[in-house]
Design a protein around this motif. Structure first.
Motif, short mmCIF file in Angstrom:
data_model
loop_
_atom_site.label_atom_id
_atom_site.label_comp_id
_atom_site.label_asym_id
_atom_site.label_seq_id
_atom_site.Cartn_x
_atom_site.Cartn_y
_atom_site.Cartn_z
N LEU A 4 15.77 -24.53 -37.75
CA LEU A 4 15.70 -24.40 -36.63
C LEU A 4 15.81 -23.12 -35.88
O LEU A 4 15.78 -22.98 -34.79
N SER A 5 15.65 -22.18 -36.76
CA SER A 5 15.73 -20.66 -36.32
C SER A 5 14.68 -20.34 -35.05
O SER A 5 14.98 -19.53 -34.77
N CYS A 10 14.87 -27.12 -26.43
CA CYS A 10 14.79 -28.31 -26.81
C CYS A 10 15.66 -29.50 -25.66
O CYS A 10 16.53 -29.36 -25.21
N LEU A 18 14.81 -35.20 -33.00
CA LEU A 18 15.60 -34.96 -34.00
C LEU A 18 16.52 -36.14 -34.52
O LEU A 18 16.94 -36.33 -35.69
N LEU A 34 20.48 -29.90 -40.90
CA LEU A 34 19.78 -28.85 -40.01
C LEU A 34 20.26 -27.45 -40.25
O LEU A 34 21.49 -27.42 -40.34
N CYS A 36 20.27 -23.10 -39.13
CA CYS A 36 20.04 -22.14 -38.39
C CYS A 36 19.83 -22.99 -36.89
O CYS A 36 19.00 -22.45 -36.26
N VAL A 37 20.78 -23.68 -36.69
CA VAL A 37 20.83 -24.38 -35.41
C VAL A 37 21.09 -23.31 -34.44
O VAL A 37 22.35 -22.78 -34.55
N LEU A 41 21.70 -25.48 -28.85
CA LEU A 41 21.41 -26.84 -29.35
C LEU A 41 22.69 -27.43 -30.03
O LEU A 41 22.98 -28.60 -29.97
N ARG A 42 23.26 -26.50 -30.74
CA ARG A 42 24.55 -26.94 -31.58
C ARG A 42 25.57 -27.34 -30.47
O ARG A 42 26.30 -28.38 -30.61
N LEU A 56 27.24 -28.69 -39.07
CA LEU A 56 26.94 -27.42 -38.35
C LEU A 56 27.77 -26.21 -38.63
O LEU A 56 27.07 -25.12 -38.61
N ALA A 59 25.47 -24.73 -41.50
CA ALA A 59 24.47 -24.16 -40.93
C ALA A 59 24.71 -22.78 -40.29
O ALA A 59 24.13 -21.90 -40.74
#
Length: 69
Positions: A4-5, A10, A18, A34, A36-37, A41-42, A56, A59
Motif C-alpha cells: 500500500l506504499s 482511502c 480491503l 498489508l 507499507c500501510v 490508513l493504519r 501492522l 509492516a
C-alpha cells in the motif's frame, strides 16, 4: 501481500475493497498481509480490529528497514 506504499487516499469504498479481499483470502485459508500501510490508513484499520496489531507492526518495521537501506 498487498503493498500500500502508493496509497495516498482511502475512503469507505477503498476500505470495503480491503476488507472484502481480507475476508475472501480468509475463506480460502490465505492470510492477506498489508505492507507499507500509510499512517493515516493504519490509524483507521487498527481500531476496527480489522488488522491485527502484529501485522501492522511488521509492516511498519519492513517500511523502516526499507527506508534505512
Amino acid at each position: 501481500m498487498l503493498n500500500l506504499s502508493n496509497v495516498s487516499f482511502c475512503d469507505s469504498a477503498g476500505l470495503n475493497v480491503l476488507l472484502g479481499a481480507w475476508r475472501q483470502a480468509a475463506e480460502c485459508g490465505v492470510v492477506l498481509v498489508l505492507a507499507c500501510v500509510p499512517e493515516p490508513l493504519r490509524r483507521i484499520l487498527q481500531p476496527m480490529a480489522a488488522v491485527p496489531p502484529d501485522v501492522l507492526r511488521a509492516a511498519a518495521l519492513r517500511r523502516r528497514e526499507a527506508r534505512s537501506g
